[in-house]
Write a protein that holds these residues in place. Structure first.
Motif, PDB file in Angstrom:
ATOM      1  N   GLU A 221      26.125 -24.733 -43.631  1.00  0.00           N
ATOM      2  CA  GLU A 221      25.802 -23.603 -42.751  1.00  0.00           C
ATOM      3  C   GLU A 221      25.116 -24.078 -41.476  1.00  0.00           C
ATOM      4  OE1 GLU A 221      25.154 -19.696 -45.491  1.00  0.00           O
ATOM      5  OE2 GLU A 221      23.493 -21.138 -45.496  1.00  0.00           O
TER       6      GLU A 221
ATOM      7  N   ASN B  88      32.096 -25.188 -48.016  1.00  0.00           N
ATOM      8  CA  ASN B  88      31.953 -23.760 -48.282  1.00  0.00           C
ATOM      9  C   ASN B  88      30.844 -23.154 -47.428  1.00  0.00           C
ATOM     10  OD1 ASN B  88      33.982 -23.905 -50.193  1.00  0.00           O
ATOM     11  ND2 ASN B  88      32.582 -24.127 -51.920  1.00  0.00           N
TER      12      ASN B  88
ATOM     13  N   THR C 187      32.226 -22.739 -43.780  1.00  0.00           N
ATOM     14  CA  THR C 187      33.087 -21.573 -43.576  1.00  0.00           C
ATOM     15  C   THR C 187      32.315 -20.273 -43.754  1.00  0.00           C
ATOM     16  OG1 THR C 187      33.817 -21.685 -45.886  1.00  0.00           O
ATOM     17  CG2 THR C 187      35.164 -22.817 -44.232  1.00  0.00           C
ATOM     18  N   ASN C 188      31.318 -20.276 -44.653  1.00  0.00           N
ATOM     19  CA  ASN C 188      30.512 -19.076 -44.861  1.00  0.00           C
ATOM     20  C   ASN C 188      29.757 -18.688 -43.596  1.00  0.00           C
ATOM     21  OD1 ASN C 188      29.231 -17.091 -46.859  1.00  0.00           O
ATOM     22  ND2 ASN C 188      27.405 -18.097 -46.034  1.00  0.00           N
TER      23      ASN C 188
END
Length: 306
Positions: free
Chosen positions: A103, A230, A233-234
């Motif tokens: 993130e 992940n 992309t989050n």
């Protein structure tokens, strides 16, 4: 650099050992604690763009990226506010930690900071000469280097010719365990001096692999590798297509670091800046032993992207 603006010292400035490229000190004053980094200017491997890097750091800190507050910078010294935290070992991190790193990368890549593109120089091909010099000066790792000259030439060719699919992003470029802290179990990003433009696949591959593995390549945790992606992309990032480019930057960076430490070791003198001579020998041997293994495992590493 004049440190008077940081307050009155309450104890002598102390060195913090362990830096791979520069030298770090802690300064405690009546206005707080500061990390003072003495930059290696004698034989720096790259052009350090102090104004650009400091502008990126200030923008990242203002955007809430977890990092030490940047205080001042010039071509010889960096000052940040001291941040306490736990060192991140060279071992797979927790899934939550990896997810948050992903993130953070997406948030860094979304920053709107002016940066001028620079021309990349070809990867050095002088490995036969370095091996000969190592043998002539009786370096303890000379024999190992001589046996791997062809492999190092092949690695240099791979780094120079590997196709990068893009996009190119402005980013940290060196998120590795030794540039991370864990504070309350969450990541803090250190050491932004290498910041610049980089193919996105190289940034994601280098970061995800570095925090998903142990000291070698036998303990890679695919779950942790995927957690970084992940998290990316989050937070709104889009993944580039799979391929060897995901690991080309990591391999090229380690290749350059190894060569730089070989040159420092060949000089045979204790430099006044940068890592101690013993650490350069240790880093040179680690690269001579580890890079061929990393390069040989490139096809297997690409299965992490499936």
């Amino acid at each position: 650099m004049d440190f008077s603006s940081l307050g009155t010292p309450i104890r002598p400035m102390t060195r913090v050992h362990g830096g791979f490229a520069n030298r770090m000190y802690r300064l405690d004053t009546d206005q707080g604690s500061f990390a003072v980094k003495e930059l290696n200017v004698a034989d720096r491997r790259w052009t350090y763009r102090v104004e650009d890097v400091f502008r990126l750091e200030r923008a990242a800190f203002a955007a809430g990226i977890p990092m030490p507050e940047p205080i001042s910078a010039d071509h010889q010294t960096l000052v940040h506010r001291w941040v306490d935290g736990e060192k991140v070992p060279e071992a797979p991190v927790s899934e939550a930690y990896a997810f948050e790193v992903g993130e953070i990368l997406a948030r860094i890549h979304a920053l709107d900071v002016e940066w001028t593109a620079s021309t990349e120089e070809p990867t050095p091909q002088d490995w036969p000469v370095l091996a000969q010099r190592a043998a002539e000066t009786d370096q303890p790792w000379a024999g190992e280097l001589a046996c791997q000259v062809d492999t190092f030439l092949a690695i240099a060719h791979f780094v120079d010719t590997c196709e990068r699919p893009g996009p190119v992003v402005l980013t940290h470029k060196d998120i590795q365990p030794w540039n991370l802290l864990a504070r309350d179990g969450r990541p803090v990003i250190l050491d932004w001096e290498l910041s610049g433009l980089l193919d996105l696949s190289g940034e994601l591959g280098s970061t995800a692999l570095s925090i998903a593995k142990g000291p070698g390549l036998d303990t890679i945790d695919p779950t942790i590798f995927r957690a970084v992606l992940n998290g990316y992309t989050n937070a709104g990032g889009a993944l580039p297509p799979p391929g060897p480019s995901w690991f080309a930057y990591l391999i090229g960076g380690w290749l350059g670091h190894t060569r730089w430490n070989i040159l420092r070791a060949l000089a045979g003198t204790e430099a006044s800046t940068g890592p101690d001579l013993a650490l350069s020998h240790e880093s040179a041997r680690a690269g001579i032993q580890g890079l061929p293994d990393l390069y040989a495992r490139l096809p297997a590493l690409q299965t992490l992207l499936a």
